[in-house]
Design a protein around this motif. Structure first.
Motif, PDB file in Angstrom:
ATOM      1  N   TRP A   1      -7.812  -4.856 -29.384  1.00 56.59           N
ATOM      2  CA  TRP A   1      -9.245  -5.090 -29.469  1.00 56.59           C
ATOM      3  C   TRP A   1      -9.784  -4.453 -30.744  1.00 56.59           C
ATOM      4  CZ3 TRP A   1     -11.036  -3.324 -23.901  1.00 56.59           C
ATOM      5  CH2 TRP A   1     -10.443  -4.152 -22.947  1.00 56.59           C
TER       6      TRP A   1
ATOM      7  N   ASP B   1      -8.780  -6.626 -19.841  1.00 58.26           N
ATOM      8  CA  ASP B   1      -8.354  -7.650 -20.798  1.00 58.26           C
ATOM      9  C   ASP B   1      -8.102  -8.980 -20.084  1.00 58.26           C
ATOM     10  OD1 ASP B   1      -7.089  -8.084 -23.706  1.00 58.26           O
ATOM     11  OD2 ASP B   1      -5.765  -9.018 -22.226  1.00 58.26           O
TER      12      ASP B   1
ATOM     13  N   LYS C   1     -12.911  -8.304 -27.772  1.00 60.71           N
ATOM     14  CA  LYS C   1     -11.579  -8.876 -27.599  1.00 60.71           C
ATOM     15  C   LYS C   1     -11.417 -10.054 -28.555  1.00 60.71           C
ATOM     16  CE  LYS C   1      -8.722 -11.299 -24.162  1.00 60.71           C
ATOM     17  NZ  LYS C   1      -8.630 -11.723 -22.741  1.00 60.71           N
TER      18      LYS C   1
END
Length: 683
Positions: free
Chosen positions: A655, A625, A675
């Motif tokens: 996500w 991330d 994302k």
């Protein structure tokens, strides 16, 4: 059989009955004594020795008992145990016999079902163990992950210059990565307040958003290097295009280096065997951006910088880069990795540290490769500078570097292609060759060595004898034999990745097109042609994913990562003309936040869960991330239970799971996730 019952009067004993009892007693005793010699004697019944009538087969009611019915409780228990033993033996024999005939009669299809069932049980066990580990090691899993504080929006774990200085690190060692002292941050790094999605390639190579990088107008205007002087800053953008002649400086500089190498211009680098270049202290990547037109792949490395980062701006432009300190540790590349090393005003003092920095440069360079260095030290008239320059000249000669040319502040060397050069050196101060035990292909941030590496490698092949790019990506039989691979195995892997990339794009295209519809009159081809530029392959294996993307004419570059927990095929990846690094995924990757458009992980979870674990899957996903750009994509291929665990984690990270597909041919599942772009509100 039971004896017939003998009736009499209860409680009355007549003489005849007494004599009859005596005869029965004698007859019974004879039977017992004769049974001692019978084949069943080991299993005979033993009666209690008492004076009751039951001893002689007559109970208290005057009825004669069956001689095979035991009178005492202890005897009954023994008889029951004996019968149970016989029954157990019989059942076991019957079960084994049935199992044998059942096994012999199983069909091949039945065996396949049994195998797949066994595989699923194994996978379920792995999944359960992962869940147990997450419970025991990741207490924050069940807490909602919070956003990191604003000062961490450009956070790079393992690099803390101020802390290293406080601990006494000097002489450049303060830039070293120190993951062992790192405290994990269980939070999600958010983009800056005015962050914008980068412009698509190739526009994004020349224009970037000012808010996306940590650099101020003062830092741009006060800088003195060529690449920074080419930058033009307006209110929102940094432009690397200019109508002035200043932008042409890179073209002239590249042309100069080509001529010093004996080439007509930089477009002939490929013909000279040059494909991959390591650009040390790369500025903002303008050298690599210019050479990209000539199909050259330039990896930019520079120290960690809290602000005004060379690496961050280079990656924002869609060019290969990573944080790496050329000071006290070996870089995470194998020996003989690059065709050229380039260092223009890079700030490296090559004459320091007893020449170990030059030895590391030699280790990274392929036989016959080139080393281009531009520094004011070369043309300085200062006596101290001239002395330092002489030290560099002498040491490179001891490394068997040939000085090809020197023009103004630039010099170009060529590394020897012949091992015999090292044995013919005359200087007694020349660095020795590394032994076989010391010359390894896994230099994961080891201390710099003072011996010449790579000479023991079977990969010692001069660049002029290698295939020219792009044929170089397909290794020949002899090159594959170095890695214990057969051509058929390599071809099968390549074909499987070509199929996988076609499948990826067929799934991604409608998703991206629905999010970013092509407007009438737009000249760009339909997405996702230019939606991805920076790609991170977390478990690169042979580099097949990289190769398949290029064969499909995708306008991307790939950072091929070989985990230290798996087989090391990174030398093969570099021999194919790609770039990559060794990395431990329990540590932070050496890059800034928001640097990759696509993260790919095939088999990574299976690899990491099969090893003794020092971190959780949550740690790995938090790191993904961090390095993934907003609206970036993640593709994960792994076993079904591990994909299910991954789905739970991406929910934690907020996500969106866009595609979940089962690949029935190999019992694997594909997960494609995106994302979201969480915009930070201005305070």
């Amino acid at each position: 059989m039971s004896r017939p019952l003998q009736r009499g009067v209860a409680g009355v004993r007549t003489p005849d009955s007494k004599s009859k009892d005596k005869l029965e007693k004698e007859d019974w005793d004879n039977r017992i004594s004769s049974s001692d010699h019978s084949p069943l004697s080991p299993f005979r019944l033993h009666f209690a020795d008492n004076n009751s009538h039951s001893k002689y087969g007559i109970n208290e009611n005057g009825f004669a008992s069956d001689p095979f019915i035991v009178g005492t409780p202890r005897s009954r228990v023994k008889l029951m145990l004996l019968l149970m033993k016989f029954s157990l033996v019989f059942i076991v024999v019957l079960a084994l016999t049935g199992s044998f005939w059942w096994t012999m009669s199983i069909s091949s299809s039945s065996r396949g079902h049994i195998y797949h069932g066994y595989r699923r049980l194994q996978e379920k066990l792995v999944s359960d163990l992962v869940d147990i580990s997450e419970l025991s090691r990741g207490p924050s899993k069940f807490k909602e992950l919070e956003s990191c504080s604003e000062e961490l929006e450009n956070f790079v774990p393992c690099f803390n210059v101020s802390e290293n200085l406080a601990l006494g690190s000097t002489d450049g060692n303060e830039f070293d990565r120190q993951c062992s002292r790192e405290i994990r941050q269980y939070c999600l790094v958010l983009p800056p307040v005015n962050y914008k999605i980068p412009l698509h390639w190739p526009t994004g190579r020349d224009v970037i958003w000012n808010a996306n990088v940590k650099i101020t107008a003062e830092e741009v205007l006060s800088s003195g290097t060529l690449t920074k002087r080419m930058m033009m800053l307006d209110e929102e953008q940094i432009s690397f295009r200019s109508a002035s002649h200043m932008f042409d400086g890179i073209e002239d500089y590249s042309h100069q280096i080509a001529e010093m190498m004996g080439l007509r211009n930089e477009s002939y680098f490929i013909q000279a065997g040059v494909r991959t270049i390591l650009d040390i202290g790369c500025g903002y990547g303008s050298f690599g951006a210019h050479l990209f037109h000539s199909q050259l792949l330039t990896m930019c490395i520079a120290n960690y910088e809290p602000s005004g980062s060379q690496v961050q701006l280079t990656l924002e432009r869609g060019l290969p880069a990573m944080i790496a300190s050329f000071t006290s540790k070996q870089l995470p590349y194998p020996s003989l990795s690059f065709d050229m090393l380039h260092c223009a005003w890079c700030g490296i003092d090559w004459d320091k540290k007893d020449g170990t920095l030059l030895i590391e440069a030699d280790r990274l360079l392929k036989p016959g490769g080139y080393f281009a260095w531009t520094s004011p030290l070369i043309k300085s008239r200062n006596k101290e500078d001239q002395k330092r320059w002489k030290l560099v000249q002498d040491f490179t000669e001891n490394l068997c570097f040939e000085l090809l040319s020197q023009q103004d502040a630039t010099v170009v060397w060529k590394k020897t292609s012949k091992k015999s050069c090292y044995s013919s050196r005359k200087s007694s101060s020349a660095p020795p060759l590394c032994g076989k035990g010391h010359d390894v292909e896994t230099p994961y941030y080891r201390d710099l060595q003072n011996c010449i590496g790579g000479t023991q490698s079977s990969r010692w092949i001069p660049i002029e004898k290698k295939e020219r790019w792009p044929s170089r990506a397909n290794l020949n039989k002899n090159e594959l034999a170095v890695y214990g691979l057969q051509p058929d195995e390599f071809a099968e892997d390549s074909e499987s990745w070509r199929t996988a990339v076609r499948n990826y794009w067929s799934l991604l295209s409608p998703l991206i097109f629905s999010d970013h519809p092509k407007r009438p009159g737009e000249e760009d081809p339909p997405p996702p042609y230019n939606m991805f530029r920076n790609v991170l392959d977390m478990n690169a294996h042979f580099g097949g994913f990289n190769s398949a993307l290029l064969q499909a004419r995708k306008s991307v570059w790939v950072m091929n990562v070989v985990p230290v927990s798996g087989l090391n095929y990174l030398p093969l990846i570099h021999d194919r003309g790609f770039v990559g690094v060794l990395h431990d995924w329990c540590e932070a990757f050496p890059t800034y936040p928001r640097t990759y458009d696509l993260v790919h992980a095939a088999g990574l979870l299976s690899l990491e869960t099969s090893q003794p674990r020092r971190c959780t899957m949550l740690d790995v996903f938090i790191e993904i991330d961090r390095v993934l750009r907003p609206e970036g994509w993640v593709i994960i291929r792994d076993t079904v239970p591990l994909i299910e665990s991954a789905r739970a984690l991406i929910t934690e990270l907020k996500w969106e799971a866009r595609v979940i597909e089962i690949e029935s041919d190999n019992d694997q599942r594909l997960l494609i996730s995106q994302k979201p772009f969480h915009k930070k509100q201005a305070s």
